[in-house]
Write a protein that holds these residues in place. Structure first.
Motif, PDB file in Angstrom:
ATOM      1  N   ILE A  46      13.598  -3.328   0.514  1.00  0.00           N
ATOM      2  CA  ILE A  46      14.137  -2.216   1.298  1.00  0.00           C
ATOM      3  C   ILE A  46      14.944  -1.254   0.434  1.00  0.00           C
ATOM      4  N   THR A  47      15.705  -1.780  -0.529  1.00  0.00           N
ATOM      5  CA  THR A  47      16.459  -0.876  -1.401  1.00  0.00           C
ATOM      6  C   THR A  47      15.543  -0.151  -2.376  1.00  0.00           C
ATOM      7  N   THR A  48      14.406  -0.755  -2.728  1.00  0.00           N
ATOM      8  CA  THR A  48      13.430  -0.067  -3.573  1.00  0.00           C
ATOM      9  C   THR A  48      12.919   1.184  -2.873  1.00  0.00           C
ATOM     10  N   PHE A  49      12.603   1.067  -1.592  1.00  0.00           N
ATOM     11  CA  PHE A  49      12.129   2.236  -0.850  1.00  0.00           C
ATOM     12  C   PHE A  49      13.236   3.282  -0.699  1.00  0.00           C
ATOM     13  N   LEU A 101      23.227   6.691   2.228  1.00  0.00           N
ATOM     14  CA  LEU A 101      24.299   6.063   3.004  1.00  0.00           C
ATOM     15  C   LEU A 101      23.843   4.824   3.787  1.00  0.00           C
ATOM     16  N   PRO A 102      22.722   4.844   4.532  1.00  0.00           N
ATOM     17  CA  PRO A 102      22.321   3.643   5.282  1.00  0.00           C
ATOM     18  C   PRO A 102      21.974   2.451   4.396  1.00  0.00           C
ATOM     19  N   SER A 103      21.599   2.721   3.147  1.00  0.00           N
ATOM     20  CA  SER A 103      21.159   1.642   2.260  1.00  0.00           C
ATOM     21  C   SER A 103      22.323   0.830   1.693  1.00  0.00           C
ATOM     22  N   LEU A 104      23.524   1.387   1.740  1.00  0.00           N
ATOM     23  CA  LEU A 104      24.655   0.728   1.086  1.00  0.00           C
ATOM     24  C   LEU A 104      25.125  -0.510   1.836  1.00  0.00           C
ATOM     25  N   ARG A 105      24.569  -0.764   3.011  1.00  0.00           N
ATOM     26  CA  ARG A 105      24.890  -2.007   3.729  1.00  0.00           C
ATOM     27  C   ARG A 105      24.231  -3.216   3.070  1.00  0.00           C
ATOM     28  N   TYR A 106      23.231  -2.968   2.206  1.00  0.00           N
ATOM     29  CA  TYR A 106      22.490  -4.070   1.578  1.00  0.00           C
ATOM     30  C   TYR A 106      23.055  -4.346   0.186  1.00  0.00           C
ATOM     31  N   GLN A 107      24.328  -4.713   0.127  1.00  0.00           N
ATOM     32  CA  GLN A 107      25.013  -4.931  -1.131  1.00  0.00           C
ATOM     33  C   GLN A 107      24.463  -6.128  -1.906  1.00  0.00           C
ATOM     34  N   GLN A 108      23.725  -7.020  -1.222  1.00  0.00           N
ATOM     35  CA  GLN A 108      23.178  -8.196  -1.896  1.00  0.00           C
ATOM     36  C   GLN A 108      22.035  -7.837  -2.846  1.00  0.00           C
ATOM     37  N   ASN A 157      19.236  -3.945  -6.680  1.00  0.00           N
ATOM     38  CA  ASN A 157      19.018  -2.511  -6.912  1.00  0.00           C
ATOM     39  C   ASN A 157      20.190  -1.642  -6.490  1.00  0.00           C
ATOM     40  N   ILE A 158      21.246  -2.226  -5.967  1.00  0.00           N
ATOM     41  CA  ILE A 158      22.287  -1.424  -5.353  1.00  0.00           C
ATOM     42  C   ILE A 158      22.940  -0.458  -6.341  1.00  0.00           C
ATOM     43  N   HIS A 159      22.991  -0.833  -7.620  1.00  0.00           N
ATOM     44  CA  HIS A 159      23.603   0.059  -8.619  1.00  0.00           C
ATOM     45  C   HIS A 159      22.784   1.339  -8.788  1.00  0.00           C
ATOM     46  N   LEU A 160      21.460   1.247  -8.579  1.00  0.00           N
ATOM     47  CA  LEU A 160      20.607   2.434  -8.694  1.00  0.00           C
ATOM     48  C   LEU A 160      20.938   3.452  -7.609  1.00  0.00           C
ATOM     49  N   LEU A 161      21.258   2.977  -6.427  1.00  0.00           N
ATOM     50  CA  LEU A 161      21.587   3.873  -5.319  1.00  0.00           C
ATOM     51  C   LEU A 161      22.915   4.586  -5.550  1.00  0.00           C
ATOM     52  N   TYR A 162      23.914   3.838  -6.039  1.00  0.00           N
ATOM     53  CA  TYR A 162      25.186   4.492  -6.366  1.00  0.00           C
ATOM     54  C   TYR A 162      24.996   5.516  -7.490  1.00  0.00           C
ATOM     55  N   ASN A 163      24.137   5.209  -8.443  1.00  0.00           N
ATOM     56  CA  ASN A 163      23.869   6.138  -9.532  1.00  0.00           C
ATOM     57  C   ASN A 163      23.217   7.425  -9.011  1.00  0.00           C
ATOM     58  N   LEU A 164      22.234   7.279  -8.132  1.00  0.00           N
ATOM     59  CA  LEU A 164      21.558   8.459  -7.591  1.00  0.00           C
ATOM     60  C   LEU A 164      22.511   9.319  -6.769  1.00  0.00           C
ATOM     61  N   ARG A 165      23.359   8.680  -5.970  1.00  0.00           N
ATOM     62  CA  ARG A 165      24.309   9.463  -5.178  1.00  0.00           C
ATOM     63  C   ARG A 165      25.307  10.170  -6.092  1.00  0.00           C
ATOM     64  N   TYR A 217       0.828  -1.198   0.000  1.00  0.00           N
ATOM     65  CA  TYR A 217       0.000   0.000   0.000  1.00  0.00           C
ATOM     66  C   TYR A 217       0.869   1.257   0.000  1.00  0.00           C
ATOM     67  N   HIS A 218       1.940   1.232   0.760  1.00  0.00           N
ATOM     68  CA  HIS A 218       2.833   2.391   0.800  1.00  0.00           C
ATOM     69  C   HIS A 218       3.581   2.549  -0.524  1.00  0.00           C
ATOM     70  N   LEU A 219       3.942   1.442  -1.153  1.00  0.00           N
ATOM     71  CA  LEU A 219       4.597   1.524  -2.457  1.00  0.00           C
ATOM     72  C   LEU A 219       3.674   2.171  -3.481  1.00  0.00           C
ATOM     73  N   LEU A 220       2.407   1.796  -3.470  1.00  0.00           N
ATOM     74  CA  LEU A 220       1.429   2.401  -4.374  1.00  0.00           C
ATOM     75  C   LEU A 220       1.254   3.885  -4.055  1.00  0.00           C
TER      76      LEU A 220
END
Length: 492
Positions: free
Chosen positions: A234-237, A259-266, A269-277, A138-141
């Motif tokens: 979690i990385t999607t959010f 920064l807190p999301s980079l602990r979830y390297q597995q 989506n992790i490449h999207l976070l590095y791209n945004l930063r 519901y929150h994603l929507l």
């Protein structure tokens, strides 16, 4: 439509987050989410609302379907409007004026209808979160709807986002319309309309960020260690939160939020976070940090063309043309239809004074996407240095048409204007010293155009969503083809 019969009231909207509870737990705040120019529910909307009101599962599916319908409708209407303006641009003056008036009237009718649909969607969404705010889906929507809302999407210019102004709540009340029993009418104060739109925009995006925070918290509570999809969720959010902050031009907050999301390297989506930063670092002109993050994104992605392209722009900004060219070449090698890479490489070739190569790249990019304003600017500049002044003028005017907020196109047009003016003055002085300079200005304005002025709302770089627009054009083409086939079948 008896609201009380459903044991609810629009005056009792509950917040979707604890931190924003005080701000949104009142009637005026809820009404600020709804556009006052289309604040009535149709009979069909009322019936659908009653049908799904108390069932969160049914309401969730209903909202998803409506959201898909309205976004597709908005895209089709936007494309049709663009095509109509293009088709009638060269007609004779009187017919063109009449056509524009008719198009404007249709545009206003379409906008009013779309506002009504968006308002209905927001009311349904608020009820869904009131029924259950512990559901991750519901929150994603909610995030998708708040972020896609036209007010949130269109109002976030630098001026509207960065101005620190205290806005007053718009006084509104929900009441039954005495004119028609089939509509639920909302009356509003006519004052401060522009300010109210800006405030609604900020509210939508703030609510979207809060749903991102809720999604992160719920993922940690319900999925961490219990479900294989935890890392994706979690990385999607985190990605969505960073995108919203980026949309609000809050560059440092984007960096801090990631920064807190980079602990979830597995996570995939992790490449999207590095791209945004990296993108936020670029906005802050911290290109060395951006280059490092783009490098990680490239290593983590299965399709890194856009990251090669973006890293190339960093090298380009730093004046490292050889490295920039290597990355642009890599981007095109990964994706032959990467228009942005052709655009950036064309710009690089201009800076390297390789004007014929710039023309070739601009032409390749325009074959893929013919409405790319930046490509016309680069091609126009290459034509200027190759002394193809007529073609330069045509391309610069096309650039301004397709990218009206793109400052470099207007600056280049002013350069062309100055070129014409300088030579005209020289010629006229040789003929007659008494010719007034104002006459030369009028003549150059007529030849080149006087739409070279720039303002603070313009940007030095545009993020053309060419993929989405190409998809819209393809969808429109398929729709026309299906209509033609259906007409042929009926004729047979």
């Amino acid at each position: 439509f008896q609201i009380s019969a459903k044991k609810t009231s629009f005056q009792q909207k509950q917040p979707q987050s604890f931190r924003m509870a005080q701000a949104y737990d009142n009637e005026s705040a809820f009404n600020m989410l709804v556009d006052d120019s289309a604040m009535s529910l149709t009979s069909d909307q009322q019936e659908s609302l009653i049908e799904h009101w108390d069932d969160p599962v049914s309401l969730y599916k209903h909202i998803k379907d409506k959201f898909i319908d309205i976004t597709n409708l908005c895209r089709r209407n936007k494309l049709r409007q663009q095509l109509s303006e293009y088709v009638h641009s060269d007609e004779d003056l009187k017919e063109s004026i009449d056509m524009k008036e008719e198009l404007m009237k249709k545009k206003q009718e379409i906008e009013l209808s779309q506002k009504s649909e968006w308002n209905y969607l927001i009311i349904c969404l608020q009820q869904l979160l009131k029924l259950n705010n512990q559901n991750i889906s519901y929150h994603l929507l909610a995030i998708q709807i708040y972020q896609a809302h036209p007010v949130a999407y269109n109002e976030n210019t630098p001026n509207s986002m960065e101005t620190n102004v205290r806005y007053s709540w718009m006084t509104q009340e929900i009441a039954y319309s005495s004119a028609s029993p089939n509509t639920l009418s909302v009356t509003s104060s006519p004052s401060s309309i522009d300010n109210d739109r800006r405030l609604r925009s900020r509210l939508y995006l703030d609510l979207a960020v809060e749903s991102c925070n809720s999604g992160i918290s719920l993922s940690l509570i319900h999925l961490n260690g219990h479900h294989a999809s935890f890392y994706i969720w979690i990385t999607t959010f985190y990605v969505l939160k960073a995108q919203i902050l980026f949309q609000q031009r809050k560059w440092q907050r984007v960096i801090d939020s990631i920064l807190p999301s980079l602990r979830y390297q597995q996570s995939e989506n992790i490449h999207l976070l590095y791209n945004l930063r990296a993108s936020a670092y670029c906005e802050l002109k911290q290109f060395h940090e951006a280059i490092a993050d783009y490098g990680i994104a490239i290593s983590k992605s299965s399709e890194p063309s856009s990251y090669y392209n973006s890293r190339g722009t960093c090298y380009h900004e730093l004046g490292q043309f050889d490295k920039a060219l290597i990355d642009y070449n890599a981007a095109i090698e990964c994706n032959k239809k990467c228009v942005s890479a052709y655009n950036n490489r064309a710009s690089l070739y201009v800076d390297m004074k390789k004007y014929k190569l710039a023309l070739e790249d601009a032409n390749r990019g325009l074959i893929i996407y013919e409405n790319h304003g930046n490509l016309y600017k680069h091609r126009g500049l290459a034509h200027f240095y190759l002394r193809n002044y007529d073609q330069c003028l045509l391309d610069l005017q096309k650039s301004i048409k397709f990218a009206p907020k793109y400052r470099p196109a207007r600056i280049t047009l002013k350069m062309l204007w100055d070129f014409y003016y300088k030579h005209l003055i020289k010629i006229t002085l040789e003929i007659d010293d008494n010719i007034h300079m104002d006459l030369c200005i009028i003549l150059v304005d007529y030849i080149v155009g006087n739409n070279y002025q720039v303002d603070d709302n313009m940007v030095d770089a545009t993020y053309a969503d060419w993929k989405k627009e190409m998809a819209q054009q393809e969808a429109e083409r398929r729709m026309r083809q299906q209509q033609q086939e259906a007409e042929q079948e009926q004729g047979q």
